[in-house]
Write a protein that holds these residues in place. Structure first.
Motif, PDB file in Angstrom:
ATOM      1  N   VAL A 197       0.872  -1.186   0.000  1.00  0.00           N
ATOM      2  CA  VAL A 197       0.000   0.000   0.000  1.00  0.00           C
ATOM      3  C   VAL A 197       0.903   1.228   0.000  1.00  0.00           C
ATOM      4  N   ALA A 216       6.775   0.699   6.568  1.00  0.00           N
ATOM      5  CA  ALA A 216       7.956   1.346   5.971  1.00  0.00           C
ATOM      6  C   ALA A 216       7.496   2.670   5.369  1.00  0.00           C
ATOM      7  N   THR A 217       6.871   3.481   6.209  1.00  0.00           N
ATOM      8  CA  THR A 217       6.257   4.720   5.721  1.00  0.00           C
ATOM      9  C   THR A 217       7.216   5.920   5.777  1.00  0.00           C
ATOM     10  N   TYR A 220      15.721  18.272   0.278  1.00  0.00           N
ATOM     11  CA  TYR A 220      15.188  17.026   0.836  1.00  0.00           C
ATOM     12  C   TYR A 220      13.865  16.613   0.207  1.00  0.00           C
ATOM     13  N   ALA A 253      24.217  14.149   4.466  1.00  0.00           N
ATOM     14  CA  ALA A 253      23.890  14.918   3.258  1.00  0.00           C
ATOM     15  C   ALA A 253      24.149  16.436   3.384  1.00  0.00           C
ATOM     16  N   ASP A 276      13.220   4.568   7.763  1.00  0.00           N
ATOM     17  CA  ASP A 276      13.141   5.830   8.504  1.00  0.00           C
ATOM     18  C   ASP A 276      12.008   5.839   9.530  1.00  0.00           C
ATOM     19  N   ALA A 277      11.083   4.897   9.432  1.00  0.00           N
ATOM     20  CA  ALA A 277       9.917   4.904  10.333  1.00  0.00           C
ATOM     21  C   ALA A 277      10.244   4.448  11.761  1.00  0.00           C
ATOM     22  N   LYS A 303      19.167   7.280   9.680  1.00  0.00           N
ATOM     23  CA  LYS A 303      18.025   7.037   8.790  1.00  0.00           C
ATOM     24  C   LYS A 303      18.573   7.127   7.368  1.00  0.00           C
ATOM     25  N   ALA A 304      18.805   5.966   6.765  1.00  0.00           N
ATOM     26  CA  ALA A 304      19.439   5.944   5.437  1.00  0.00           C
ATOM     27  C   ALA A 304      18.866   4.803   4.619  1.00  0.00           C
ATOM     28  N   PHE A 334      25.799   1.734   5.696  1.00  0.00           N
ATOM     29  CA  PHE A 334      26.925   2.042   4.789  1.00  0.00           C
ATOM     30  C   PHE A 334      26.551   3.301   4.020  1.00  0.00           C
TER      31      PHE A 334
HETATM   32  C1  LIG Z   1      18.861  14.455  -0.109  1.00  0.00           C
HETATM   33  C2  LIG Z   1      18.911  13.034   0.369  1.00  0.00           C
HETATM   34  C3  LIG Z   1      20.063  12.301   0.207  1.00  0.00           C
HETATM   35  C4  LIG Z   1      20.128  10.996   0.658  1.00  0.00           C
HETATM   36  N1  LIG Z   1      21.280  10.288   0.441  1.00  0.00           N
HETATM   37  C5  LIG Z   1      21.365   9.015   0.878  1.00  0.00           C
HETATM   38  C6  LIG Z   1      22.546   8.254   0.637  1.00  0.00           C
HETATM   39  O1  LIG Z   1      23.497   8.722   0.017  1.00  0.00           O
HETATM   40  N2  LIG Z   1      22.585   6.999   1.127  1.00  0.00           N
HETATM   41  C7  LIG Z   1      21.555   6.442   1.796  1.00  0.00           C
HETATM   42  O2  LIG Z   1      21.656   5.287   2.234  1.00  0.00           O
HETATM   43  N3  LIG Z   1      20.410   7.145   2.043  1.00  0.00           N
HETATM   44  C8  LIG Z   1      20.293   8.406   1.588  1.00  0.00           C
HETATM   45  N4  LIG Z   1      19.132   9.115   1.800  1.00  0.00           N
HETATM   46  C9  LIG Z   1      18.082   8.574   2.680  1.00  0.00           C
HETATM   47  C10 LIG Z   1      17.158   7.563   2.009  1.00  0.00           C
HETATM   48  O3  LIG Z   1      16.572   8.088   0.840  1.00  0.00           O
HETATM   49  C11 LIG Z   1      16.064   7.178   3.013  1.00  0.00           C
HETATM   50  O4  LIG Z   1      16.640   6.912   4.257  1.00  0.00           O
HETATM   51  C12 LIG Z   1      15.322   5.946   2.525  1.00  0.00           C
HETATM   52  O5  LIG Z   1      14.581   6.274   1.366  1.00  0.00           O
HETATM   53  C13 LIG Z   1      14.420   5.388   3.618  1.00  0.00           C
HETATM   54  O6  LIG Z   1      13.637   4.347   3.125  1.00  0.00           O
HETATM   55  P1  LIG Z   1      12.176   4.117   3.722  1.00  0.00           P
HETATM   56  O7  LIG Z   1      11.614   2.957   2.969  1.00  0.00           O
HETATM   57  O8  LIG Z   1      12.231   4.046   5.183  1.00  0.00           O
HETATM   58  O9  LIG Z   1      11.376   5.438   3.378  1.00  0.00           O
HETATM   59  P2  LIG Z   1      11.033   6.045   1.953  1.00  0.00           P
HETATM   60  O10 LIG Z   1      11.964   5.528   0.911  1.00  0.00           O
HETATM   61  O11 LIG Z   1      10.960   7.521   2.159  1.00  0.00           O
HETATM   62  O12 LIG Z   1       9.592   5.469   1.628  1.00  0.00           O
HETATM   63  C14 LIG Z   1       8.455   5.776   2.400  1.00  0.00           C
HETATM   64  C15 LIG Z   1       7.246   5.388   1.575  1.00  0.00           C
HETATM   65  O13 LIG Z   1       6.080   5.438   2.371  1.00  0.00           O
HETATM   66  C16 LIG Z   1       5.039   6.031   1.615  1.00  0.00           C
HETATM   67  N5  LIG Z   1       4.017   6.512   2.560  1.00  0.00           N
HETATM   68  C17 LIG Z   1       4.102   7.489   3.484  1.00  0.00           C
HETATM   69  N6  LIG Z   1       2.943   7.620   4.142  1.00  0.00           N
HETATM   70  C18 LIG Z   1       2.095   6.683   3.632  1.00  0.00           C
HETATM   71  C19 LIG Z   1       0.752   6.335   3.885  1.00  0.00           C
HETATM   72  N7  LIG Z   1       0.011   6.966   4.790  1.00  0.00           N
HETATM   73  N8  LIG Z   1       0.198   5.330   3.160  1.00  0.00           N
HETATM   74  C20 LIG Z   1       0.907   4.666   2.228  1.00  0.00           C
HETATM   75  N9  LIG Z   1       2.195   4.975   1.931  1.00  0.00           N
HETATM   76  C21 LIG Z   1       2.776   5.971   2.633  1.00  0.00           C
HETATM   77  C22 LIG Z   1       5.764   7.107   0.808  1.00  0.00           C
HETATM   78  O14 LIG Z   1       5.059   7.547  -0.286  1.00  0.00           O
HETATM   79  C23 LIG Z   1       7.006   6.318   0.397  1.00  0.00           C
HETATM   80  O15 LIG Z   1       6.716   5.535  -0.748  1.00  0.00           O
HETATM   81  C24 LIG Z   1      19.012  10.415   1.307  1.00  0.00           C
HETATM   82  C25 LIG Z   1      17.838  11.149   1.470  1.00  0.00           C
HETATM   83  C26 LIG Z   1      17.773  12.447   0.998  1.00  0.00           C
HETATM   84  C27 LIG Z   1      16.501  13.235   1.160  1.00  0.00           C
END
Ligand SMILES: Cc1cc2nc3c(=O)[nH]c(=O)nc-3n(C[C@H](O)[C@H](O)[C@H](O)COP(=O)(O)OP(=O)(O)OC[C@H]3O[C@@H](n4cnc5c(N)ncnc54)[C@H](O)[C@@H]3O)c2cc1C
Length: 380
Positions: A39, A109-110, A130, A163, A289-290, A297-298, A331
């Protein structure tokens, strides 16, 4: 009846978990014994690390965006419909369109988002890299900037903790190459008493800042910003003018987490650091990140966590004991200019040790940016 795994979030962590389980359990999925539903609230999947390069016009957001449905393995059902409520008592998730999904296992994983409303005046005054829109707007300002004062402000927690430092080094190099570095004053600030939360990163950056004439101020916590006068007022009592303010405010967890009563005050979910289960809930896993884990948080964090979460869910679905535990591994490549980078790797027990920066490591970072889609698909 099929056992259902519902995965909330179509970003890095959620996509890796969905694909990993679907590939490993394709036979069970075919036989109708297991069903996987992802979802998400966005039909597109954007590679966020590209925003760093968008801000200096070395990349375009469109080139780092894919349709989420094209990233998912056969056997994963995609629902683009924001989750609005998680009810762990009835094991259900409600969505914006009014659907109710029942789950046997839930994966959250939001992600996290920068809260520009955390400080008065910030939303009006600050630029950022960001968000996709923020990075494009900042790019336009930076490309036409002919001199003045650029100030970075940072608040924690925020994703990709290195970053802000990376963009600082990249801008130093960018303005040198443009021949106007002497006209650009770069001030990097940080809320605690050193340049970075991770001490080895702070120690690695400090002499480089000095060498390149990048000014820094620590114990710098923004209290408010005056968007008209372009002045930052800090909790510590200073007033700092700027021409461009690049701000990385404290992040929050997705609103659905708070609204479901599952988050701490920042909207992050209390999570067991080894099993990655939500504390108090045996059938809810959290990653990326959640979580509220004391680790960066990466995307790489989400990637390593996805392996643990997927393997344990596969075991549970097959009636086997869980046997994978997350050791806090992270990493990160760290840009130290436009053509050089270092990398750091660390876990709960071992701090990072940045290696000397080199052009080769920079190219590895760029190569990974292209290979990310293979990682997301679960191929790499
Ligand atoms: C500028 C920048 C540079 C970065 N550089 C690096 C790097 O060099 N190396 C590295 O490891 N990381 C880097 N990151 C961090 C990395 O992008 C995040 O830590 C990573 O995407 C986290 O994954 P995630 O699945 O937790 O969250 P996300 O990838 O953010 O995914 C969250 C998902 O949840 C969905 N969502 C939110 N709320 C809801 C809801 N209510 N219902 C359904 N879906 C929902 C969103 O749409 C999204 O699809 C960087 C981030 C930024 C902003």
């Amino acid at each position: 009846m099929a056992k259902t795994v519902v995965i909330l979030g179509g970003g890095t962590g959620g996509t890796m978990v969905a694909n990993h389980i679907a590939r490993s359990m394709k036979d069970e999925i075919k036989r109708g014994e297991v069903s996987i539903v992802q979802v998400t609230n966005n039909p597109d999947h954007v590679y966020q690390p590209s925003f760093l390069f968008v801000a200096i016009n070395h990349a375009r957001v469109v080139d780092y965006t894919r349709k989420q449905k094209t990233l998912l393995s056969q056997g994963v059902e995609l629902l683009v419909d924001p989750a609005t409520k998680i009810d762990p008592k009835s094991n259900t998730v409600t969505t914006a369109s009014g659907k109710t999904l029942s789950y046997d296992i839930l994966v959250i994983a939001t992600g996290a988002y920068p809260d520009f409303n955390s400080v008065p005046g910030l939303a009006e005054a600050a630029d950022n890299f960001y968000t996709a829109e923020g990075a494009e707007k900042l790019r336009d300002k930076l490309m036409s900037f002919e001199g003045g004062k650029i100030v970075f402000t940072v608040d924690v927690p925020h994703k990709c903790p290195v970053a802000p430092m990376e963009l600082t080094f990249m801008l130093d190099d960018f303005f040198r190459k443009k021949g106007i570095r002497d006209k650009v004053d770069i001030l990097y600030t940080y809320p605690i008493g050193r340049l970075h939360t991770l001490e080895p990163c702070a120690n690695w950056a400090a002499p480089k800042f000095e060498e390149r004439g990048i000014r820094s101020e620590v114990f710098f916590n923004v209290e408010s910003v005056d968007p008209q006068k372009k002045i930052i007022t800090t909790v510590e009592g200073s007033e700092v003018p700027f021409d461009i303010l690049i701000s990385i405010p404290a992040h929050k967890g997705a609103p659905v987490i708070q609204e479901s009563g599952l988050g701490d005050e920042g909207g992050f979910i209390p999570t067991d650091r080894y099993t990655l289960k939500a504390e108090g809930y045996d059938n809810i896993y959290v990653l990326g990140d959640a979580t509220n884990l004391p680790i960066s948080k990466a995307g790489s964090t989400a990637h390593y966590e996805a392996d643990v979460v997927s393997e344990n869910i596969i075991s549970e679905l097959r009636g086997l004991p869980v046997s994978h535990y997350y050791d806090g591994k992270v990493f990160c490549f760290v840009e130290a200019g436009l053509n050089e980078a270092t990398y750091i790797t660390f876990n709960y027990n071992n701090p990072p040790k940045p290696v000397p920066s080199s052009e080769m490591i920079h190219w590895f970072k760029l190569a990974f940016n292209e290979m990310y889609w293979l990682s997301a698909r679960g191929i790499l």
